[in-house]
Write a protein that holds these residues in place. Structure first.
Motif, PDB file in Angstrom:
ATOM      1  N   VAL A  11      49.174  31.991  41.865  1.00 42.45           N
ATOM      2  CA  VAL A  11      49.354  32.326  40.460  1.00 42.45           C
ATOM      3  C   VAL A  11      50.822  32.708  40.245  1.00 42.45           C
ATOM      4  N   ALA A  16      50.112  35.001  35.501  1.00 41.62           N
ATOM      5  CA  ALA A  16      49.490  36.315  35.691  1.00 41.62           C
ATOM      6  C   ALA A  16      49.630  37.161  34.426  1.00 41.62           C
ATOM      7  N   MET A  19      47.299  35.777  31.751  1.00 41.10           N
ATOM      8  CA  MET A  19      45.923  36.169  32.040  1.00 41.10           C
ATOM      9  C   MET A  19      45.683  37.619  31.641  1.00 41.10           C
ATOM     10  N   LEU A  20      46.646  38.471  31.938  1.00 39.04           N
ATOM     11  CA  LEU A  20      46.549  39.880  31.582  1.00 39.04           C
ATOM     12  C   LEU A  20      46.492  40.037  30.063  1.00 39.04           C
ATOM     13  N   VAL A  38      45.024  41.337  38.047  1.00 41.62           N
ATOM     14  CA  VAL A  38      45.148  39.924  38.394  1.00 41.62           C
ATOM     15  C   VAL A  38      45.759  39.883  39.790  1.00 41.62           C
ATOM     16  N   ASP A  40      46.753  37.391  43.420  1.00 34.98           N
ATOM     17  CA  ASP A  40      47.063  36.034  43.852  1.00 34.98           C
ATOM     18  C   ASP A  40      45.931  35.504  44.728  1.00 34.98           C
ATOM     19  N   LYS A  46      49.000  41.049  41.489  1.00 37.05           N
ATOM     20  CA  LYS A  46      50.067  40.309  40.835  1.00 37.05           C
ATOM     21  C   LYS A  46      50.438  40.949  39.494  1.00 37.05           C
ATOM     22  N   ALA A  66      38.969  42.334  41.771  1.00 34.53           N
ATOM     23  CA  ALA A  66      39.819  41.142  41.824  1.00 34.53           C
ATOM     24  C   ALA A  66      40.034  40.701  43.271  1.00 34.53           C
TER      25      ALA A  66
END
Length: 105
Positions: A11, A16, A19-20, A38, A40, A46, A66
């Motif tokens: 990622v 990242a 996504m957050l 998030v 990796d 990450k 995660a």
């Protein structure tokens, strides 16, 4: 000839962060406060945020959820099904560091 190295996908920091941001948007849509992690492909953190109002304990739980999902390639909610079906695994699961066996990761 033996290969000495291999490549793997990971990622990016840009993804990242996206996504957050998406997870924060969904949390706000639901009217909830979460800790969001998030990681990796190796389960290394990450990006992370603890939203205002999210419980303190949710920090470690989010990171470990995660980690579990990345490390085993399996959503955390699936672990319950596996444990119900595999008694020896259920008895030994406590020895697996950072494993989370309920949904959310």
């Amino acid at each position: 000839m033996v290969r000495a190295t291999f490549q793997k996908e990971s990622v990016s920091e840009e993804l990242a962060l996206k996504m957050l941001e998406a997870a924060i948007g969904k949390a706000r849509e639901l009217g909830k406060e979460f800790a969001i992690a998030v990681v990796d492909e190796s389960g290394v953190l990450k990006s992370f945020i603890r939203m205002d109002g999210a419980p303190l304990i949710s920090v470690q739980v989010a990171i470990d959820k995660a980690y579990t999902a990345a490390g085993y390639g399996l959503p955390t909610h699936r672990w319950y099904e596996l444990l119900v079906e595999d008694r020896p695994l259920a008895m030994g699961v406590h020895a697996i560091d950072r494993l989370i066996v309920f949904g959310g990761g």
